[in-house]
Scaffold this active site. Structure first.
Site: not given
Ligand SMILES: [Zn+2]
Ligand SMILES: *[C@@H]1O[C@H](CO)[C@@H](O)[C@H](O)[C@H]1NC(C)=O
Ligand SMILES: *[C@@H]1O[C@H](CO)[C@@H](O)[C@H](O)[C@H]1NC(C)=O
Ligand SMILES: *[C@@H]1O[C@H](CO)[C@@H](O)[C@H](O)[C@H]1NC(C)=O
Length: 468
Positions: A30, A75, A128, A272, A319, A408
């Protein structure tokens, strides 16, 4: 429906799988940046001169990560894309922007008689893993997500066969010690009634002998921390360590294999490395390095597992990227002394009640972050406040690591995939594309011979009032 509002008309290859594996493993780091791999590579190379990383032989494509309405995904929307093949809005789990549920690769696999696992280092009801196994309008509906993962609520009553990670507090009834659940349901007791092997700590988990104990068959529920599992660097220092992500993955694979190898249906598992993203949000270069390293340990484990179990294929992709990691004049040496995450040290620091804060800082805290030689002005800054932020910026400036944004980023991520022998060769050819994130579950669907649309129809059969 599968095209996106943000990048209309993007060229998305239609999944046409030439392979038919019995089992599929999806590994998700992630928030991992392309630069995270360089950060890890240079660090390893400094230690032993070997600059190879576990994914060097297996890159096959690139993946676009935008969500339905944002160039920058979260996410939840990214998890929903990977799990169901549909774009949705940020925050949504297993539902479209209009609130309609969509079937996932996990549910389709369960429905077809496959065994399934979700193995993570965050809480198991985090975005996730939640995207595979639940349907809620907002990722913050953590109680409802946990209940759906255990088949306690939700419409199809499907249960995850191996659910490993953190999040104990969501599984305890409201009002009991260590609970953060929003109602009185005791999901541990419920799981036990449903025949689950339940572990809430390492010693109980060790009864499974990493999945080799004949006496303990699936299903399993193993949660080893009230919240997220510890960062890998903090776990390394624990006297009775939590199991690592690679160890949990190994246990899951052993048990899933044992339970399915005599049957015609195999398993689907999503693993993950959840907290790479958390370390990036905290600009914690030490925690980031160690969680990335653990991700590579998992890739190594899974690729050698596949060499031994050649009816299995794997895919791995991040992701999104988190906080704009860039390396400028990077020198990894200061990272070597780090023994704890900033998160851990911040709580140590805030609990200190002695009279000599400067001495505590220089003799305990800074050495534990590899910063024995911090300057007088750096120490003054830390004493003045914003402890976590200042610690992050000191390690950044001493290593040449920059976190260039808060949040992100929309960069493409790299797709890795592996299978053995001929199947591996076909897999590479199939996946050598630039993909949209929604294309990947469609590929797995075809490879395993599943039908996600059938699940979507079942989920919608009786209205959507059940979706919180
Ligand atoms: Zn994050
Ligand atoms: C671990 O869990 C088992 C079973 O739930 C319990 O009996 C045991 O006391 C726990 N051990 C520790 C160290 O908390
Ligand atoms: C991702 O890659 C595609 C194909 O090369 C390119 O068109 C797109 O602009 C890239 N997206 C980002 C955000 O870099
Ligand atoms: C929908 O409701 C009908 C009647 O109550 C029931 O028989 C059916 O199983 C339900 N379908 C699903 C997918 O829940």
């Amino acid at each position: 429906m599968r095209s996106s509002a943000v990048i209309a008309g993007a060229l998305v290859p239609v999944a046409l799988a030439a392979i038919a594996p019995k089992n599929f493993i999806f590994i998700m780091p992630d928030g991992m940046a392309p630069a995270s791999s360089t950060l890890h590579r240079a660090y390893e190379s400094m230690l032993d001169g070997d600059s190879r990383v576990a994914t060097d032989q297996i890159p096959v494509g690139t993946v676009m990560t935008h969500s339905f309405n944002r160039l920058i995904t979260d996410s939840a929307a990214a998890g929903t894309a990977f799990a169901s093949g549909y774009k949705t809005g940020n925050g949504a789990i297993g539902v479209l922007p209009d609130g309609q549920p969509v079937g996932t690769i996990w549910a389709a696999a369960k429905h077809a008689g496959f065994l399934t696992g979700l193995v993570v280092t965050s809480t198991v009801n985090h975005a996730t893993p939640a995207s595979y196994s639940s349907h809620v309008l907002n990722r913050n509906a953590l109680g409802a997500i946990a209940e759906q993962q255990q088949g306690y609520s939700g419409i199809l009553g499907q249960k995850v066969d191996v659910l490993l990670g953190g999040g104990r507090c969501h599984f305890r009834p409201r009002g009991t010690s260590g609970s953060c659940h929003d109602n009185d349901v005791d999901l541990f007791a419920y799981a036990q009634e449903q025949g689950y092997f339940v572990a809430q700590n390492r010693s109980r988990f060790d009864e499974l002998e990493l999945g080799r104990a004949e006496s303990h068959n699936l299903p399993w529920l193993g949660l080893f921390n009230d919240g997220d599992l510890s960062y890998e660097i903090d776990r390394q220092q624990q006297p009775e360590r939590e199991r690592s992500l690679a160890e949990m993955a190994e246990a899951a694979l052993n048990a899933l294999h044992r339970a399915s190898h005599c049957k015609d249906k195999g398993y689907f598992v999503m693993i993950e490395a959840s907290r790479i993203d958390h370390a990036s949000h905290a600009h914690d270069s030490v925690a980031h390095l160690w969680d990335v390293t653990e991700y590579y340990n998992v890739v190594e484990l899974v690729t050698s597992w596949i060499d031994q179990h050649t009816d299995t294929a794997m895919m791995s992709v991040a992701d999104h990227e988190t906080d704009g990691l860039i390396l400028i004049g990077y020198g990894p040496r200061p990272l070597q002394g780090g023994r704890h995450s900033i998160d851990y040290l911040s709580s140590l620091w805030s609990r200190y009640s002695g009279s000599d804060r400067r001495a505590f800082l220089t003799s305990e805290i800074l050495p534990a972050y590899g910063l024995e030689d911090a300057t007088g002005s750096e120490i003054d800054r830390l004493l003045a406040g914003n402890f976590a932020g200042n610690l992050a910026s000191i390690i950044s400036s001493s290593t040449g690591i920059q976190w260039s944004t808060g949040g992100h980023r929309a960069v493409n991520t790299t797709l890795y995939a592996y299978a053995a022998g001929d199947m591996g060769a076909h897999l590479k050819v199939d996946l050598a594309h630039h993909w949209d994130n929604t294309g990947l579950p469609r590929y797995i669907e075809e490879a395993l011979g599943l039908d996600m649309d059938e699940i979507t129809a079942l989920l919608r059969a009786n209205g959507t009032d059940w979706i919180p």
